[in-house]
Design a protein around this motif. Structure first.
Motif, mmCIF file in Angstrom:
data_model
loop_
_atom_site.group_PDB
_atom_site.id
_atom_site.type_symbol
_atom_site.label_atom_id
_atom_site.label_comp_id
_atom_site.label_asym_id
_atom_site.label_seq_id
_atom_site.Cartn_x
_atom_site.Cartn_y
_atom_site.Cartn_z
ATOM 1 N N GLU A 142 1.063 -1.269 -0.233
ATOM 2 C CA GLU A 142 0.037 0.055 0.224
ATOM 3 C C GLU A 142 0.846 1.186 0.205
ATOM 4 O OE1 GLU A 142 -2.112 -3.396 1.474
ATOM 5 O OE2 GLU A 142 0.125 -2.874 2.384
ATOM 6 N N ASN A 146 1.681 4.311 -2.687
ATOM 7 C CA ASN A 146 1.363 5.996 -2.161
ATOM 8 C C ASN A 146 2.090 5.595 -2.902
ATOM 9 O OD1 ASN A 146 0.585 7.567 0.388
ATOM 10 N ND2 ASN A 146 1.444 8.609 -1.303
ATOM 11 N N ASP A 217 -4.138 5.481 -6.635
ATOM 12 C CA ASP A 217 -3.519 5.340 -5.572
ATOM 13 C C ASP A 217 -2.711 6.445 -4.160
ATOM 14 O OD1 ASP A 217 -3.118 2.290 -6.360
ATOM 15 O OD2 ASP A 217 -1.795 3.436 -7.493
#
Length: 485
Positions: A142, A146, A217
């Motif tokens: 994740e 990002n 994202d």
């Protein structure tokens, strides 16, 4: 001049990329990062081996964009002084005189520096993205997504800044003209210097690809000071990009993600909206913790934009120095200051301009060294005006009038705008952009995307879209080192 630039360019390409990224990361996009003790002499193989070092790279991308020759000053300044809003006072060659006079050429130092810093930032992004493939698992999937999204946002931002300054406007021929060398892989030597120019349309398509992937994202909310991209940042920049393309339906579609259907206009989560007064939006010292800010370039005393790059130095008194003052004349080369839409009681005139040495000056940024007011890159007011123009051109004219009035009456409540028809409405929206966004780098791009001549006070006449100085020339250093241009 030519040999100096060429030497600098080749040296840049030969330096280890780890060194390039680390150098940029010494300047930060947050106060906390500015106070970190730097780690020196880190081997390139270790630059991605901890989460902390990867975050340093992320900060470095913004820091590279924030260079004084780019997004800490000169990008915004060049886009304004080449039109009619400001008058040069000092004839100082270092502070954009050639740009102001439209006499800059392929060897002009400031233009060369702009190109160098823009492409150096793009190369840092490319190297950063490639290095993630070599060091999997250092951060969570994740967080990696990002960080990659932030890098793509920075790359899109840089390509947009370069393409609208160095290439024919998209709207002139639907992007068919030569654009920029589209560099999407990391370069650490001169082997791949040769690269032809992609079309303007291809460059814009890459910008939109990066922004769409970034939007997917990026985190849904940003930090309090908005110094790094989050989801709304990518959306907001897309409204600017689509406006530059004349793609009004997509401006509306993107803006509707962060603008409510009716007044008072805010984002769905309430985090974005106009401040109650323009003075709050530009409180001195300007910082990023207001609702109107979507992205800003932060400054600190040990991290100022650098000599003669600063907004306050150019437009405010600058410790007794005024480089550019407001053009108060009327006529074909008249500035916005005297336009009847900008009333004498408008807060943007009473609070953000002043008289100094008998001249009217812009005071959005403080005029005292070390000039550390933050630089607004994207404000919510711009998004509302982008949407207003698109609605007037291809959508709901009533909503367009409400949007432009939200910006106008915030500062001039006694004189709301009215419209006598579509052409009148569009003209008032464009005039409102000149008032609200004065000094923030929009004047030349707004003229160019609409196919209009640039009324240059410095050149003393109109610069037509066919003029050799309408867009900046590709710098001589790029021409010398890239034979495929």
């Amino acid at each position: 001049m030519k040999s100096i630039y060429r030497k600098h360019t080749r040296k840049l390409l030969k330096v280890s990329f780890a060194t390039l990224v680390f150098t940029a990361s010494l300047s930060s996009c947050s106060k906390d990062f500015l106070n970190l003790r730097p780690e020196l002499n880190i081997p390139e193989d270790n630059m991605f081996d901890t989460p902390e070092r990867i975050l340093t790279h992320v900060h470095g991308l913004y820091a590279s964009a924030k260079d004084g020759r780019l997004m800490a000053g000169r990008y915004f300044i060049y886009n304004d002084i080449r039109a009619e809003e400001f008058v040069n006072r000092t004839t100082n060659g270092v502070t954009g005189l050639n740009v102001y006079n439209h006499t800059n050429d392929a060897a002009t130092t400031q233009v060369n520096n702009f190109w160098i810093q823009g492409y150096m930032t793009i190369n840092r992004v490319n190297k950063f993205l490639e290095d993630f493939d070599l060091y999997p698992g250092v951060v969570s999937p994740e967080l990696e997504a990002n960080y990659r999204a932030e890098a793509k946002f920075v790359r899109a931002w840089m390509y947009y800044a370069l393409v609208h300054m160095f290439a024919t406007p998209y709207t002139q021929d639907n992007g068919a003209s030569p654009g920029l060398p589209l560099r999407l892989q990391a370069e650490t030597n001169t082997e791949n210097n040769s690269l032809p120019r992609s079309t303007v349309a291809e460059v814009y398509q890459q910008i939109l690809t990066d922004l769409n992937e970034a939007e997917a994202d990026l985190p849904e909310s940003g930090s309090a000071d908005k110094t790094r991209a989050y989801r709304n940042t990518a959306i907001a920049l897309k409204t600017r990009v689509y406006l530059a393309m004349g793609d009004y339906p997509n401006v509306i579609a993107e803006a509707n993600k962060i603008v409510s259907p009716a007044a008072p206009f805010t984002s769905p989560d309430g985090s974005l909206g106009l401040e109650t007064s323009v003075e709050i939006a530009f409180a001195t010292p300007y910082a990023g913790n207001n609702r109107e800010n979507i992205l800003s370039m932060p400054m600190e005393e040990n991290n100022a934009p650098g000599t003669q790059n600063q907004m306050g130095y150019y437009y405010n008194t600058g410790n007794g120095n005024i480089e550019y003052y407001l053009n108060t004349t009327t006529g074909n080369l008249g500035g916005i200051y005297a336009h009847p839409q900008w009333g004498e009681n408008d807060a943007r005139k009473t609070q953000l301009t002043a008289e100094a040495s008998g001249l009217q000056i812009l005071t959005k940024w403080a005029g005292e060294a070390p000039f550390i007011d933050w630089i607004p890159v994207i404000r919510y007011a711009e998004v509302l005006l982008n949407l207003a123009e698109a609605e007037a051109e291809a959508g709901d004219q009533a909503r367009a009038l409400a949007l432009v009035n939200a910006v106008h009456t915030r500062s001039d409540a006694e004189n709301p705008l009215t419209s006598s028809g579509n052409e009148d409405l569009i003209e008032k929206i464009l005039t409102e952009r000149r008032i609200e966004l004065l000094g923030e780098g929009f004047r030349a791009p707004d003229l160019m995307r609409r196919g209009q001549a640039i009324p240059s006070y410095g050149a003393g006449g109109m610069i037509s879209p066919n003029s050799s100085s309408y867009v900046f020339p590709i710098p001589v250093g790029e021409v010398q080192t890239n034979p495929d241009l």
